[in-house]
Design a protein around this motif. Structure first.
Motif, PDB file in Angstrom:
ATOM      1  N   ALA A   2      45.181  16.057 -26.992  1.00 36.77           N
ATOM      2  CA  ALA A   2      45.328  15.061 -28.059  1.00 36.77           C
ATOM      3  C   ALA A   2      46.120  15.566 -29.258  1.00 36.77           C
ATOM      4  O   ALA A   2      46.640  14.766 -30.031  1.00 36.77           O
ATOM      5  N   ASP A   3      46.264  16.865 -29.433  1.00 38.73           N
ATOM      6  CA  ASP A   3      46.944  17.425 -30.606  1.00 38.73           C
ATOM      7  C   ASP A   3      48.450  17.595 -30.416  1.00 38.73           C
ATOM      8  O   ASP A   3      49.139  18.016 -31.347  1.00 38.73           O
ATOM      9  N   ARG A   4      48.972  17.280 -29.280  1.00 36.29           N
ATOM     10  CA  ARG A   4      50.409  17.441 -29.040  1.00 36.29           C
ATOM     11  C   ARG A   4      51.222  16.482 -29.908  1.00 36.29           C
ATOM     12  O   ARG A   4      50.758  15.414 -30.279  1.00 36.29           O
ATOM     13  N   VAL A   5      52.480  16.886 -30.180  1.00 41.56           N
ATOM     14  CA  VAL A   5      53.401  16.079 -30.980  1.00 41.56           C
ATOM     15  C   VAL A   5      54.726  15.999 -30.219  1.00 41.56           C
ATOM     16  O   VAL A   5      55.146  16.962 -29.569  1.00 41.56           O
ATOM     17  N   TYR A   6      55.406  14.869 -30.367  1.00 42.31           N
ATOM     18  CA  TYR A   6      56.596  14.593 -29.572  1.00 42.31           C
ATOM     19  C   TYR A   6      57.677  13.973 -30.440  1.00 42.31           C
ATOM     20  O   TYR A   6      57.394  13.144 -31.309  1.00 42.31           O
TER      21      TYR A   6
END
Length: 128
Positions: free
Chosen positions: A49-53
């Motif tokens: 859930a903490d990923r960024v794109y």
């Protein structure tokens, strides 16, 4: 705070050279490419859930907006320096040399303009 961001660029080839270079300097992976789209980082999912794109799309040249910019977190001041050097070498322009800023005592940032004039920054918040 952010999950994903999408931007547009008019010179897709120049943008790809620039973003490939700065993302490599920041150790952010390129996750995809088509003739109208580039992707960096990793999409969030139930296990991550903490990923960024970041998605970059071919489009019209962005309007000038002096306060609009995005900032990438760097793991070290050396990484901020590498971001700036890589961006300059890949067709970006200087918008603020790497160095300490007034935001807080350890704020070490560097500012660039991508080939379309978008403002990008890298920052390290660590004291060393």
């Amino acid at each position: 705070m952010l999950d994903h961001v999408s931007i547009t660029v008019s010179d897709f080839a120049a943008a790809e050279r620039f973003y490939d270079a700065i993302m490599k300097a920041l150790e952010i992976v390129k996750v995809g490419r088509s003739d109208r789209w580039l992707g960096y980082g990793e999409r969030a999912d139930a296990e991550h859930a903490d990923r960024v794109y970041l998605a970059i799309y071919r489009g019209a040249k962005p309007d000038e907006a002096s306060s609009r910019h995005w900032c990438f977190k760097a793991k070290s001041r050396t990484e901020v320096d590498a971001f700036w050097r890589a961006g300059i070498a890949a067709g970006g322009t200087d918008d603020g040399l790497p160095g300490l800023r007034h935001y807080h005592a350890a704020y070490y940032g560097a500012f660039l303009r991508d080939p379309d004039g978008n403002k990008v920054e890298a920052v390290c918040h660590r004291a060393v």
